[in-house]
Design a protein around this motif. Structure first.
Motif, PDB file in Angstrom:
ATOM      1  N   UNK A  78     -26.215 108.854 -31.324  1.00 37.68           N
ATOM      2  CA  UNK A  78     -25.849 107.613 -30.637  1.00 37.68           C
ATOM      3  C   UNK A  78     -26.973 107.144 -29.717  1.00 37.68           C
ATOM      4  N   UNK A  79     -27.614 108.089 -29.043  1.00 32.98           N
ATOM      5  CA  UNK A  79     -28.685 107.740 -28.108  1.00 32.98           C
ATOM      6  C   UNK A  79     -29.918 107.175 -28.812  1.00 32.98           C
ATOM      7  N   UNK A  80     -30.063 107.499 -30.107  1.00 30.76           N
ATOM      8  CA  UNK A  80     -31.233 107.026 -30.848  1.00 30.76           C
ATOM      9  C   UNK A  80     -31.074 105.609 -31.389  1.00 30.76           C
ATOM     10  N   UNK A  81     -29.857 105.123 -31.437  1.00 28.90           N
ATOM     11  CA  UNK A  81     -29.620 103.804 -32.045  1.00 28.90           C
ATOM     12  C   UNK A  81     -30.355 102.681 -31.318  1.00 28.90           C
ATOM     13  N   UNK A  82     -30.249 102.562 -29.990  1.00 31.59           N
ATOM     14  CA  UNK A  82     -31.016 101.499 -29.318  1.00 31.59           C
ATOM     15  C   UNK A  82     -32.522 101.707 -29.400  1.00 31.59           C
ATOM     16  N   UNK A  83     -32.956 102.959 -29.488  1.00 35.64           N
ATOM     17  CA  UNK A  83     -34.386 103.248 -29.638  1.00 35.64           C
ATOM     18  C   UNK A  83     -34.892 102.685 -30.959  1.00 35.64           C
ATOM     19  N   UNK A  84     -34.103 102.857 -31.996  1.00 30.53           N
ATOM     20  CA  UNK A  84     -34.463 102.346 -33.319  1.00 30.53           C
ATOM     21  C   UNK A  84     -34.495 100.821 -33.323  1.00 30.53           C
ATOM     22  N   UNK A  85     -33.434 100.215 -32.806  1.00 34.22           N
ATOM     23  CA  UNK A  85     -33.313  98.755 -32.828  1.00 34.22           C
ATOM     24  C   UNK A  85     -34.400  98.077 -31.997  1.00 34.22           C
ATOM     25  N   UNK A  86     -34.864  98.759 -30.952  1.00 32.75           N
ATOM     26  CA  UNK A  86     -35.872  98.182 -30.074  1.00 32.75           C
ATOM     27  C   UNK A  86     -37.291  98.648 -30.371  1.00 32.75           C
ATOM     28  N   UNK A  87     -37.448  99.430 -31.425  1.00 33.17           N
ATOM     29  CA  UNK A  87     -38.780  99.935 -31.762  1.00 33.17           C
ATOM     30  C   UNK A  87     -39.669  98.809 -32.269  1.00 33.17           C
ATOM     31  N   UNK A  88     -40.956  98.957 -32.022  1.00 28.38           N
ATOM     32  CA  UNK A  88     -41.922  97.930 -32.434  1.00 28.38           C
ATOM     33  C   UNK A  88     -41.908  97.704 -33.933  1.00 28.38           C
ATOM     34  N   UNK A  89     -41.948  98.779 -34.717  1.00 31.36           N
ATOM     35  CA  UNK A  89     -42.061  98.609 -36.163  1.00 31.36           C
ATOM     36  C   UNK A  89     -40.826  97.927 -36.750  1.00 31.36           C
ATOM     37  N   UNK A  90     -39.628  98.231 -36.214  1.00 33.18           N
ATOM     38  CA  UNK A  90     -38.427  97.587 -36.742  1.00 33.18           C
ATOM     39  C   UNK A  90     -38.360  96.124 -36.332  1.00 33.18           C
ATOM     40  N   UNK A  91     -38.645  95.831 -35.072  1.00 32.02           N
ATOM     41  CA  UNK A  91     -38.552  94.455 -34.586  1.00 32.02           C
ATOM     42  C   UNK A  91     -39.557  93.552 -35.303  1.00 32.02           C
ATOM     43  N   UNK A  92     -40.763  94.062 -35.539  1.00 28.22           N
ATOM     44  CA  UNK A  92     -41.762  93.259 -36.231  1.00 28.22           C
ATOM     45  C   UNK A  92     -41.363  93.024 -37.680  1.00 28.22           C
ATOM     46  N   UNK A  93     -40.829  94.065 -38.338  1.00 22.55           N
ATOM     47  CA  UNK A  93     -40.380  93.897 -39.722  1.00 22.55           C
ATOM     48  C   UNK A  93     -39.226  92.903 -39.798  1.00 22.55           C
ATOM     49  N   UNK A  94     -38.267  93.017 -38.910  1.00 22.23           N
ATOM     50  CA  UNK A  94     -37.100  92.139 -38.932  1.00 22.23           C
ATOM     51  C   UNK A  94     -37.497  90.685 -38.689  1.00 22.23           C
ATOM     52  N   UNK A  95     -38.402  90.469 -37.764  1.00 26.14           N
ATOM     53  CA  UNK A  95     -38.834  89.107 -37.484  1.00 26.14           C
ATOM     54  C   UNK A  95     -39.462  88.462 -38.720  1.00 26.14           C
ATOM     55  N   UNK A  96     -40.335  89.210 -39.401  1.00 23.18           N
ATOM     56  CA  UNK A  96     -40.959  88.679 -40.615  1.00 23.18           C
ATOM     57  C   UNK A  96     -39.922  88.427 -41.707  1.00 23.18           C
ATOM     58  N   UNK A  97     -38.967  89.353 -41.828  1.00 19.32           N
ATOM     59  CA  UNK A  97     -37.949  89.219 -42.871  1.00 19.32           C
ATOM     60  C   UNK A  97     -37.087  87.984 -42.666  1.00 19.32           C
ATOM     61  N   UNK A  98     -36.705  87.739 -41.422  1.00 20.03           N
ATOM     62  CA  UNK A  98     -35.829  86.614 -41.133  1.00 20.03           C
ATOM     63  C   UNK A  98     -36.518  85.264 -41.269  1.00 20.03           C
ATOM     64  N   UNK A  99     -37.842  85.275 -41.329  1.00 20.90           N
ATOM     65  CA  UNK A  99     -38.564  84.020 -41.551  1.00 20.90           C
ATOM     66  C   UNK A  99     -38.444  83.559 -43.000  1.00 20.90           C
ATOM     67  N   UNK A 100     -38.155  84.490 -43.923  1.00 19.45           N
ATOM     68  CA  UNK A 100     -38.140  84.153 -45.347  1.00 19.45           C
ATOM     69  C   UNK A 100     -36.797  84.440 -46.033  1.00 19.45           C
ATOM     70  N   UNK A 101     -35.978  85.282 -45.426  1.00 20.61           N
ATOM     71  CA  UNK A 101     -34.720  85.699 -46.055  1.00 20.61           C
ATOM     72  C   UNK A 101     -33.556  85.547 -45.085  1.00 20.61           C
ATOM     73  N   UNK A 102     -32.366  85.585 -45.650  1.00 21.18           N
ATOM     74  CA  UNK A 102     -31.145  85.596 -44.840  1.00 21.18           C
ATOM     75  C   UNK A 102     -30.622  87.026 -44.848  1.00 21.18           C
ATOM     76  N   UNK A 103     -30.656  87.688 -43.692  1.00 17.80           N
ATOM     77  CA  UNK A 103     -30.238  89.083 -43.577  1.00 17.80           C
ATOM     78  C   UNK A 103     -28.884  89.136 -42.879  1.00 17.80           C
ATOM     79  N   UNK A 104     -27.893  89.752 -43.538  1.00 24.59           N
ATOM     80  CA  UNK A 104     -26.549  89.790 -42.959  1.00 24.59           C
ATOM     81  C   UNK A 104     -26.139  91.184 -42.495  1.00 24.59           C
TER      82      UNK A 104
END
Length: 243
Positions: free
Chosen positions: A12-38
């Motif tokens: 449970x303690x790792x979940x916010x670490x994952x969501x706020x990590x640099x590599x995930x946030x950068x990937x998600x931002x790029x993905x949402x520019x071209x795709x619809x992620x639900x």
């Protein structure tokens, strides 16, 4: 709004670490520019041993193109990387300084590769390239020595080439460096061992004649770096001949 779910073994303690990590946030931002992620399901996460920061994130996303067509959503998020082709010139001949290291994923005990590394939190490709040169190749270089092969070929429109576009988010920015060396320096660069216990890395430098090395390459970044370097050389020769 994206729905996030996590595998049972992810604390449970790792979940916010994952969501706020640099590599995930950068990937998600790029993905949402071209795709619809639900929806995104996190299947597993490997953390850096030095700091509690995600190194690899395996996830499955429910995503579509803007017109609603579904897309393959399994991704291994690891962020971008750099690689440096080291060209040594000695008495009129060219050599490549490479590293051999175990690569379990491809069943190779001594994979022959150019010095390379994952982009760190700074996001500075040139800084990481110089750091990897010093760490893996034992070469201390100046920023002015770096030849930006990615910028030469693609301009500023890309962060690098896609290493495995069906699974990895990783793009690799490639550089080259040229050095004139003496026979004594060339010999001293060959056969140096580096051990990094915390990362399970066992690296040995190897100096090979240019053409001989090229025919041993199976690693994709090696071949692409070599192709781009030779195209850069061709351009430099054309410019020189026009002057």
């Amino acid at each position: 709004m994206i729905e996030y779910t996590f595998a049972a073994e992810i604390a449970e303690a790792d979940k916010p670490v994952i969501l706020n990590s640099r590599i995930f946030k950068e990937w998600l931002q790029r993905s949402q520019e071209k795709f619809v992620v639900s929806k995104i399901h996190f299947a597993s996460v490997d953390f850096l041993s030095k700091v509690h920061e995600p190194l690899f994130i395996k996830l499955r996303a429910t995503a579509t193109l803007p017109d609603g067509k579904p897309v393959h959503g399994i991704v291994l998020v690891r962020g971008n990387a750099v690689g440096v082709l080291v060209v040594l010139k000695c008495e009129g001949k060219k050599y490549l300084l490479l590293v051999r290291q175990p690569r379990f994923a491809i069943s190779e005990q001594a994979s022959l590769e150019i010095p390379a590394g994952i982009l760190d939190w700074t996001g500075d490709y040139r800084k990481v390239a110089l750091s990897e040169l010093e760490e893996e190749a034992q070469i201390v270089a100046e920023d002015s020595e770096l030849i930006d092969l990615t910028r030469f070929w693609w301009g500023d429109s890309t962060e690098g080439f896609a290493a495995s576009c069906g699974l990895l988010d990783e793009r690799i920015r490639l550089f080259a460096i040229e050095r004139e060396v003496t026979p004594e320096q060339l010999k001293a660069m060959d056969g140096k061992d580096q051990t990094y216990m915390d990362e399970n890395e066992w690296i040995r430098t190897e100096v090979l004649p240019y053409e001989e090395a090229a025919h041993q390459f199976v690693d994709g970044k090696n071949l692409i770096a070599l192709f781009l370097y030779e195209r850069w050389q061709r351009q430099q020769s054309a410019v020189s001949n026009q002057q």
